[in-house]
Design an enzyme around this catalytic site. Structure first.
Site: not given
Lengths: 188, 492, 174
Positions: C88, C90
């Site tokens: 995802f 980050f």
């Protein structure tokens, strides 16, 4: 003249409430039968209109570009899922459909003969990529794009668009690889 | 005199596109150097600034290569078929407006998806940029694409008009033995036909995926198949970027055969090579997806094998032809011929790392490292760029009496060595697993980045000297033209 | 190891090409008739072309025997440990981060948002395996850990402004 009458009859047939209900009952028929038929009706009726008002069309659509632009805008509008939905509710949008699409047909007739090869090819390739995209959109969208049609119908329409795209690609291929030498007219 | 004037006026836009591209390339090198300095730990750069520069650097370099390449191709193709100047013009206008939109999108609205705009990144930036930036960038790209689409429609139309079909433009009737090799279409036409076919395909795919991204940016609820998006994106990106070398290579044929006074004819092997390149260029792009195990395995295996095969036409025909035509020719080396010869070295040697990376087992541990930029900096930087500047020297020599001097030769050597330095530093970085597109590096990775940055400064210097020569030509040219010609000329 | 071979092979080929170009450039000063040159070197080209094709065929067959997509060599009765990975912006959600030497692991990699990369680096920061984290799809990458240590996970596909700090770790024990 024959064409004009034919177009008029087609238009009237399409306007019968029963035909409207029938043709709009399925998404794929709505988009890929009714709408093209309306354009065809306009194209046929256009024969007479163009004869009657040649000056108007020469003034406003001399090289065919403004006409094809109008056609593109109209067709782009009717490719939107929202537009079909709203047409189903009847009223003004439905009326607009029955006016705008024949007008598009009329201008296709006028512009296509006036456009040069480059213009025609450009229009053709743009519709090719847009039909491809529409196929992809309708087949792949995880959400129901229209309130009135189910996702399954959406997928069928997607396949329809994809089939048109493939047909266009085949036409294009045979056109550019077929020998045009010794012919007067330009390709495509 | 009359004919001469006409020819010069016809070249105006070619010249204009070349100078724009030359300046853009140097400007993009400056961004490249800044990024490498940041990676090398020499300067501080915010991540946002780094990735904006990354986006601009990639977009700008591809755009400049395409603009210059199409100018080269147009210049030579125009000798053989009847091209539309209006369309050529329209392309440049679309290009310039598109570039302005891209620049505003990136620097004013902080759009930074990389030039590959991989779906769904344009819409999902984690707050880094908004809808406006994405729309400006994607819209700008779309407009640039529209311009090039028009240009290649026109080249296709002109080729069909003269030769009958695109198949005949590729010389299929000669390959089939229906026509003698003596009547084969000239190299410029064959190459242009190839570029027309691959780029119309690429741009149609590109338009689809760009509009798709635009729809997704406007309404994120409408999503698309990411794998199909990726396929289309790389099909577009690979073909379009690759086509620049096939546009510019036309200059190699024309310039080397004139410089050596030897014919570079289209014979059967030559035509077969170009037809193979046409097909292979369009279908090798799956080597960008070798890590996606969800792709059908046979496509990925084909991706490797076809990428290998894609090296053959240039290795066996084009580069070999260049070597043969130069070998014991008694050629008097000048800037145009030297740069053309160098470009063939750049092309072939630059293809090697790509072929190696297309090997699935290698790709598994080297893709998305700096190995890949190593490949295309060599391939484009010493291939396409050498062709473009070589062509600029050729025009200057052809249309004016200005002479090259020691500076130009010095710049040639600096360019060769420093471009090797840039590419080599990327390849070394890749070999030690340095990831590409990283705003910062760990200390182990910094050395090659610094070396690349300093080499990049020298590349910029050398190319600036090349540009100065071209500007000297522009000045002479302007004075030499009759007043009527100058009036028509507009900017130059 | 693979990187080293790739580097040496590439360098060798590029130097060979450079050698040929320099040789031809040095010989370009002499002047001979073109026809005999064409005749002679077309013959050479035939041999050269065929050898290249043969070489490509051999290298293809050799390098395509063991693809990273297939469940690799350790197939004999050993079931790999299946690890789910979701990337995802980050970071990574990884269902298991600790392994033992000799463990064969199958990483099933996907993403919650944009496309990410999933690159496994060993302790010396050599990339030893990678795949792409695609939205809506699950890519699989297999690896057998042969050495103990801390392995780094890096995102290898540009995914936004924090791309370069999107890291994670795996620990392999004796």
């Amino acid at each position: 003249m024959k064409q004009m009458i034919g177009g008029g009859i087609l238009f009237l047939l399409l306007g019968i409430p029963f035909t409207i209900v029938f043709l709009e009952s399925m998404m794929v028929i709505h988009m890929l039968v009714q709408i093209p038929l309306l354009i065809l009706a306009g194209w046929l009726m256009g024969a007479g209109v163009l004869q009657k008002f040649p000056r108007f069309f020469a003034n406003w659509n001399g090289n065919g570009v403004s006409g094809i632009l109008l056609v593109s805008i109209i067709l782009m509008y009717w490719m939107l899922p929202r537009a079909m939905d709203e047409a189903l509710l009847g009223g003004w949008i439905e009326l607009f459909k029955f006016i705008s699409l024949p007008v598009a047909g009329l201008f296709i007739r006028d512009s296509w003969t006036k456009l040069k090869t480059n213009g025609k090819s450009f229009v053709f390739l743009n519709f090719l990529s847009m039909f491809g995209l529409m196929g992809w959109l309708y087949m792949d969208a995880p959400i129901q794009l229209c309130n009135n049609y189910l996702e399954l119908e959406q997928k069928a329409l997607g396949w329809g668009f994809l089939a048109i795209t493939l047909a266009m690609i085949l036409y294009l291929l045979q056109n550019v690889f077929m020998d045009h030498s010794g012919r007067e007219h330009e390709p495509l | 005199m009359g004919a001469n004037t006409v020819l010069k006026t016809r070249n105006n836009q070619v010249v204009l596109q070349l100078i724009i591209s030359g300046v853009v390339i140097v400007a993009m090198i400056v961004f490249g150097v800044i990024m490498l300095l940041a990676q090398g730990g020499v300067i501080e750069l915010s991540a946002a600034a780094f990735y904006q520069m990354l986006t601009i650097h990639g977009t700008g370099m591809i755009g400049a290569a395409a603009l210059a390449g199409s100018a080269v191709m147009w210049y030579f193709l125009d000798h053989y078929v009847n091209l539309s100047k209006k369309i050529f013009n329209t392309n440049l206008i679309c290009f310039l407006i598109g570039v302005v939109m891209v620049i505003i999108g990136v620097f004013s609205f902080e759009y930074a998806s990389g030039w590959t705009f991989l779906y769904p990144l344009p819409a999902l930036s984690a707050g880094a940029w908004g809808t406006v930036g994405a729309l400006l960038y994607l819209g700008g790209m779309l407009l640039i694409g529209v311009g090039f689409l028009l240009l290649f429609i026109d080249t296709g139309r002109a080729i069909i008009q003269k030769y009958g079909s695109l198949g005949k433009g590729l010389g299929w009737d000669v390959i089939a033995g229906k026509k003698s090799e003596l009547d084969a279409p000239p190299a410029a036409v064959v190459a242009s036909t190839m570029v027309t076919i691959v780029n119309i395909s690429a741009l149609t795919a590109g338009a689809t995926v760009l509009v798709m991204n635009i729809i997704n940016v406007v309404n994120p609820a409408i999503t698309f198949d990411p794998l199909l998006a990726k396929n289309l994106t790389y099909a577009f990106g690979h073909i379009f970027a690759n086509s620049t070398i096939y546009m510019a290579v036309v200059a190699v044929y024309e310039i080397l055969s004139r410089a050596t006074n030897r014919p570079w004819k289209s014979n059967k092997p030559f035509l077969i090579a170009w037809t193979s390149s046409t097909i292979l260029t369009m279908i090798v792009y799956p080597h960008h997806l070798l890590m996606d195990s969800v792709m059908p395995k046979w496509i990925l295996v084909m991706g490797q094998v076809l990428s290998y095969a894609n090296g053959l036409p240039v290795l066996i025909i084009t580069a070999y032809g260049a070597l043969m035509i130069v070998y014991k020719s008694g050629i008097k080396w000048e800037m145009p011929s030297a740069l053309m010869f160098l470009s063939m070295f750049g092309w072939t040697s630059g293809a090697i790392p790509a072929i190696v990376d297309a090997t699935i087992v290698v790709n598994h541990v080297m893709h998305n490292t700096k190995w890949v930029p190593g490949h295309f900096h060599l391939y484009m930087g010493l291939g396409v760029v050498a062709m473009v500047f070589g062509f600029m020297y050729y025009l200057a020599k052809n249309d004016s009496s200005i002479q090259t001097n020691g500076m130009d030769r010095f710049a040639f050597v600096v360019y060769l060595l420093s471009m090797l330095g840039v590419s080599g530093s990327f390849l070394v970085s890749g070999a030690i697993s340095t990831p590409r597109r990283f705003a910062t590096h760990i200390p182990e990775w910094m050395g090659p980045a610094q070396f690349g940055a300093y080499s990049g400064i020298l590349v910029a210097l050398a190319l600036s000297i090349f540009i100065i020569h071209f500007v000297r030509y522009l000045v002479v040219r302007r004075k030499a033209l009759p007043t009527t010609g100058r009036a028509q000329q507009g900017m130059i | 190891m693979i990187q080293f071979i790739a580097w040496v092979v590439s360098l060798f080929c590029m130097l060979a090409i450079a050698f040929v170009f320099v040789f031809v450039a040095l010989k370009s000063g002499q002047r001979e008739n073109y026809e005999p040159i064409v005749k002679k070197w077309y013959k050479v080209r035939k041999v050269y072309g065929i050898s290249l094709v043969v070489l490509i065929a051999i290298v293809s067959v050799y390098t395509l025997r063991n693809l990273p997509y297939n469940q690799p060599v350790y197939g004999k009765g050993i079931e790999p440990i299946v690890v789910g990975v979701e990337a995802f912006q980050f970071g990574f959600d990884i269902s298991q981060r600790e392994f033992n030497v000799g463990d064969s692991v199958e990483f099933d990699v996907t993403t919650a948002d944009v496309t990410h990369g999933f690159g496994i680096y060993d302790e010396d920061m050599n990339l030893i395996a990678q795949t792409q984290a695609m939205p809506e799809y699950t890519n699989t990458v297999y690896i057998t850990f042969t050495k103990p240590g801390t392995y780094q996970i890096l995102c290898l596909e540009y995914c936004g402004l924090a791309h370069h700090i999107m890291v994670d770790q795996l620990v392999v024990k004796e």
